[in-house]
Design a protein around this motif. Structure first.
Motif, PDB file in Angstrom:
ATOM      1  N   ILE A 161       0.867  -1.486  -0.138  1.00  0.00           N
ATOM      2  CA  ILE A 161       0.076   0.150  -0.035  1.00  0.00           C
ATOM      3  C   ILE A 161       0.842   0.945  -0.441  1.00  0.00           C
ATOM      4  CG2 ILE A 161      -2.214   1.441   1.117  1.00  0.00           C
ATOM      5  CD1 ILE A 161      -2.954  -0.959   2.146  1.00  0.00           C
ATOM      6  N   GLU A 162       1.930   1.625   0.544  1.00  0.00           N
ATOM      7  CA  GLU A 162       3.191   3.184   1.219  1.00  0.00           C
ATOM      8  C   GLU A 162       3.644   2.843  -0.555  1.00  0.00           C
ATOM      9  OE1 GLU A 162       4.351   5.366   2.124  1.00  0.00           O
ATOM     10  OE2 GLU A 162       2.408   4.316   3.071  1.00  0.00           O
ATOM     11  N   LYS A 163       3.740   1.413  -0.691  1.00  0.00           N
ATOM     12  CA  LYS A 163       4.921   1.567  -2.349  1.00  0.00           C
ATOM     13  C   LYS A 163       3.927   2.516  -3.266  1.00  0.00           C
ATOM     14  CE  LYS A 163       7.834  -1.539  -2.035  1.00  0.00           C
ATOM     15  NZ  LYS A 163       8.176  -3.352  -2.828  1.00  0.00           N
ATOM     16  N   LEU A 164       2.427   1.861  -3.113  1.00  0.00           N
ATOM     17  CA  LEU A 164       1.354   2.564  -4.318  1.00  0.00           C
ATOM     18  C   LEU A 164       1.356   4.017  -4.036  1.00  0.00           C
ATOM     19  CD1 LEU A 164      -0.912  -1.006  -4.951  1.00  0.00           C
ATOM     20  CD2 LEU A 164       0.423   0.904  -6.239  1.00  0.00           C
ATOM     21  N   VAL A 165       0.640   4.178  -2.750  1.00  0.00           N
ATOM     22  CA  VAL A 165       0.690   5.319  -2.492  1.00  0.00           C
ATOM     23  C   VAL A 165       1.778   6.667  -2.414  1.00  0.00           C
ATOM     24  CG1 VAL A 165       0.616   7.153  -0.324  1.00  0.00           C
ATOM     25  CG2 VAL A 165      -0.894   5.258  -0.208  1.00  0.00           C
ATOM     26  N   LYS A 166       3.439   5.987  -2.678  1.00  0.00           N
ATOM     27  CA  LYS A 166       4.740   6.646  -3.396  1.00  0.00           C
ATOM     28  C   LYS A 166       4.337   7.340  -4.306  1.00  0.00           C
ATOM     29  CE  LYS A 166       6.881   6.269   1.466  1.00  0.00           C
ATOM     30  NZ  LYS A 166       8.719   5.158   1.676  1.00  0.00           N
ATOM     31  N   LEU A 167       4.142   5.549  -5.222  1.00  0.00           N
ATOM     32  CA  LEU A 167       4.548   6.368  -6.732  1.00  0.00           C
ATOM     33  C   LEU A 167       3.674   7.271  -7.368  1.00  0.00           C
ATOM     34  CD1 LEU A 167       5.108   2.400  -7.414  1.00  0.00           C
ATOM     35  CD2 LEU A 167       6.166   4.020  -8.083  1.00  0.00           C
ATOM     36  N   PHE A 168       2.303   7.280  -6.616  1.00  0.00           N
ATOM     37  CA  PHE A 168       1.215   8.241  -7.120  1.00  0.00           C
ATOM     38  C   PHE A 168       1.932  10.102  -6.661  1.00  0.00           C
ATOM     39  CE2 PHE A 168      -1.176   4.526  -8.117  1.00  0.00           C
ATOM     40  CZ  PHE A 168      -2.735   4.932  -9.602  1.00  0.00           C
ATOM     41  N   LYS A 169       2.752   9.651  -5.420  1.00  0.00           N
ATOM     42  CA  LYS A 169       2.641  10.985  -5.120  1.00  0.00           C
ATOM     43  C   LYS A 169       4.011  11.636  -6.450  1.00  0.00           C
ATOM     44  CE  LYS A 169       2.565  11.004  -0.120  1.00  0.00           C
ATOM     45  NZ  LYS A 169       2.862  10.986   1.132  1.00  0.00           N
ATOM     46  N   ASN A 170       4.148  10.575  -6.873  1.00  0.00           N
ATOM     47  CA  ASN A 170       5.123  10.898  -8.310  1.00  0.00           C
ATOM     48  C   ASN A 170       4.619  11.196  -9.787  1.00  0.00           C
ATOM     49  OD1 ASN A 170       6.878  11.084  -6.790  1.00  0.00           O
ATOM     50  ND2 ASN A 170       8.111   8.776  -7.047  1.00  0.00           N
ATOM     51  N   THR A 171       3.214  11.049  -9.287  1.00  0.00           N
ATOM     52  CA  THR A 171       2.223  10.743 -10.640  1.00  0.00           C
ATOM     53  C   THR A 171       1.757  12.630 -11.152  1.00  0.00           C
ATOM     54  OG1 THR A 171       1.580   8.699 -10.558  1.00  0.00           O
ATOM     55  CG2 THR A 171       0.247  10.535 -11.491  1.00  0.00           C
ATOM     56  N   GLU A 172       2.252  13.000 -11.682  1.00  0.00           N
ATOM     57  CA  GLU A 172       1.533  14.504 -12.052  1.00  0.00           C
ATOM     58  C   GLU A 172       0.276  15.148 -11.956  1.00  0.00           C
ATOM     59  OE1 GLU A 172       2.737  18.507 -14.991  1.00  0.00           O
ATOM     60  OE2 GLU A 172       4.297  16.347 -15.042  1.00  0.00           O
ATOM     61  N   SER A 173      -0.198  14.204 -12.301  1.00  0.00           N
ATOM     62  CA  SER A 173      -2.112  14.448 -12.996  1.00  0.00           C
ATOM     63  C   SER A 173      -2.427  13.454 -12.729  1.00  0.00           C
ATOM     64  CB  SER A 173      -1.627  14.448 -14.737  1.00  0.00           C
ATOM     65  OG  SER A 173      -1.399  16.245 -14.122  1.00  0.00           O
ATOM     66  N   LEU A 174      -3.642  13.248 -12.627  1.00  0.00           N
ATOM     67  CA  LEU A 174      -4.844  12.314 -12.751  1.00  0.00           C
ATOM     68  C   LEU A 174      -5.967  12.871 -14.183  1.00  0.00           C
ATOM     69  CD1 LEU A 174      -5.539  11.157  -8.925  1.00  0.00           C
ATOM     70  CD2 LEU A 174      -3.979  10.256 -10.502  1.00  0.00           C
ATOM     71  N   TYR A 175      -7.141  11.753 -14.766  1.00  0.00           N
ATOM     72  CA  TYR A 175      -7.639  12.843 -15.201  1.00  0.00           C
ATOM     73  C   TYR A 175      -9.514  12.565 -15.481  1.00  0.00           C
ATOM     74  CZ  TYR A 175      -3.069  14.333 -17.721  1.00  0.00           C
ATOM     75  OH  TYR A 175      -1.826  14.492 -17.691  1.00  0.00           O
ATOM     76  N   ILE A 176     -10.255  13.096 -14.693  1.00  0.00           N
ATOM     77  CA  ILE A 176     -11.403  12.093 -14.781  1.00  0.00           C
ATOM     78  C   ILE A 176     -11.937  11.815 -16.190  1.00  0.00           C
ATOM     79  CG2 ILE A 176     -14.122  12.600 -14.166  1.00  0.00           C
ATOM     80  CD1 ILE A 176     -13.095  15.161 -12.295  1.00  0.00           C
TER      81      ILE A 176
END
Length: 415
Positions: A193-208
């Motif tokens: 879970i923590e790995k995924l949370v950290k990886l998304f912290k490095n994701t610039e944008s999410l799109y609806i």
């Protein structure tokens, strides 16, 4: 930097998951929902379309509908149809249609990311639809339907998802009546879970991708709760909303076709003459409907015949990501100037048909309650992201995603 938050999902007992899972509230109307849920007391339509349990003809915005939704949701929880997990988890949700799978991560995303445009939009919302979902979320004290989000593929995220799926059994595995397979896994490993949370912290944008009204409404409910709780610290559940996040490479957008009621007072000959000013036109002589094979091409069904239209140079602007969309070209060069459809969002002379229903549905409508139909080349996920990156909006009914996420498999409580 995108925030992904694990949460304690309220979700069905394993043996009831297939009975609870239902189409989203905006995919079926009240009449259809009533028929679907008639012999299924577990269907989540009793929550998302609670008017089906009230008197016929009731206004869907009546306060009784929201109260009934809350009553039905509480009934399902109190009778252990839905059970709340005792720890914060992330989840994997895979949908398979015609042998093609798309796999997403279920968690909560931040209302601040929505406001700060980390979560990007490509559609306008309508006030009355927002107000409906605001009341539904607020009265039920829960996000009852997930927001469909996309992100640019990250191989590290994909590898974690694939490894978890290969190493663990799904908690849900069922096929609905439309032949779509649904599988859900619970990620209960804190390290993963923590790995995924950290990886998304490095994701610039999410799109609806889908769910603009649900997202906007969830954000407004969160802000309402902040006003009621001025000492909030930002970690409360109302600061987040339920989402499913898919890699862009996993997603499938179908054509979103158009039918129009009349020729705007023109004879067939006058209409075709005007079309020829902006489009090359040829009679499609093959058997069956014409399905566009590339951008800037369209099918047109009129008086029992299919035509192939090709947009001429000058009908699009390659430097403008919105004007370059096939839906914009048709709207700006045919639907508006020739057929008089100035605002396709509100004009009742036009209707929209998702590609899942097939082009034969266009023929049926044009031969019955409408006059003319247009088959479209699908908008791409890249085009959607490009529009959102430029903070622009697409014309209405530009994208039709399949398969549709089912509601009721995950509920996020706001307390």
């Amino acid at each position: 930097m995108a925030i992904l938050k694990p949460f304690k999902a309220i979700r069905p007992r394993k043996e009831l998951a297939d009975k609870v899972a239902a189409f989203p509230y905006d995919v079926v109307n009240s009449k259809e929902a009533k028929i679907i849920a008639k012999d299924n007391p577990y269907s989540f339509l009793h929550v998302d379309k609670a008017e089906i349990d009230l008197e016929d003809g009731i206004n869907i915005y009546n306060s009784k509908v929201y109260d009934k939704a809350k009553e039905n949701l509480n009934y399902m929880i109190n009778n252990n149809i839905l059970i709340k997990d005792d720890k914060n988890y992330l989840y994997i949700y895979r949908l398979t249609m015609n042998g093609r799978a798309q796999t997403g991560i279920v968690g909560c995303t931040s209302i601040d990311d929505y406001d700060n445009n980390v979560i990007k939009k490509h559609e306008h919302t309508r006030k009355e639809k927002e107000e409906d979902r605001i009341r539904h979320i607020d009265v039920c004290n829960a996000n009852t339907g997930p927001i469909f989000l996309a992100y640019k593929e990250n191989k590290k995220i994909s590898n974690i998802i694939n490894e978890w799926v290969e190493s663990n059994d799904p908690v849900y595995n069922f096929i609905k009546e439309d032949k779509i397979k649904h599988e859900v896994w619970v990620i209960d490993n804190d390290i993963i879970i923590e790995k995924l949370v950290k990886l998304f912290k490095n994701t610039e944008s999410l799109y609806i991708a889908d769910g603009h009204h649900r997202a906007a409404s969830a954000v407004k409910v969160g802000k309402m709760r902040r006003e009621k709780n001025p000492n909030y610290n930002g970690n409360e559940e109302f600061n987040f909303f339920l989402s499913v996040l898919f890699a862009d490479t996993d997603l499938y957008i179908m054509d979103y076709n158009r039918v129009v009621k009349d020729l705007n007072g023109l004879s067939t000959e006058e209409y075709l003459s005007k079309v020829l000013e902006k489009f090359d036109l040829e009679l499609y002589k093959n058997n069956g409907p014409y399905k566009p094979e590339c951008e800037y091409t369209y099918g047109m069904y009129l008086e029992g015949k299919w035509y192939k239209l090709i947009a001429k140079k000058g009908t699009y602007n390659s430097n403008d990501v919105v004007l370059n969309l096939d839906v914009s070209i048709l709207q700006n060069n045919l639907l508006s100037p020739i057929l008089g459809i100035k605002d396709p969002r509100t004009d009742d002379r036009i209707d929209f048909i998702g590609g899942i229903r097939g082009l034969e549905e266009l023929e049926y409508r044009a031969n019955n309650d409408m006059r003319i139909a247009f088959s479209m080349y699908p908008t791409s996920i890249k085009e959607l992201m490009d529009v959102a990156d430029e903070n622009k909006v697409m014309p209405p009914k530009s994208t039709w995603f399949e398969p549709k996420l089912r509601s009721g498999l995950f509920i996020h409580n706001l307390d």
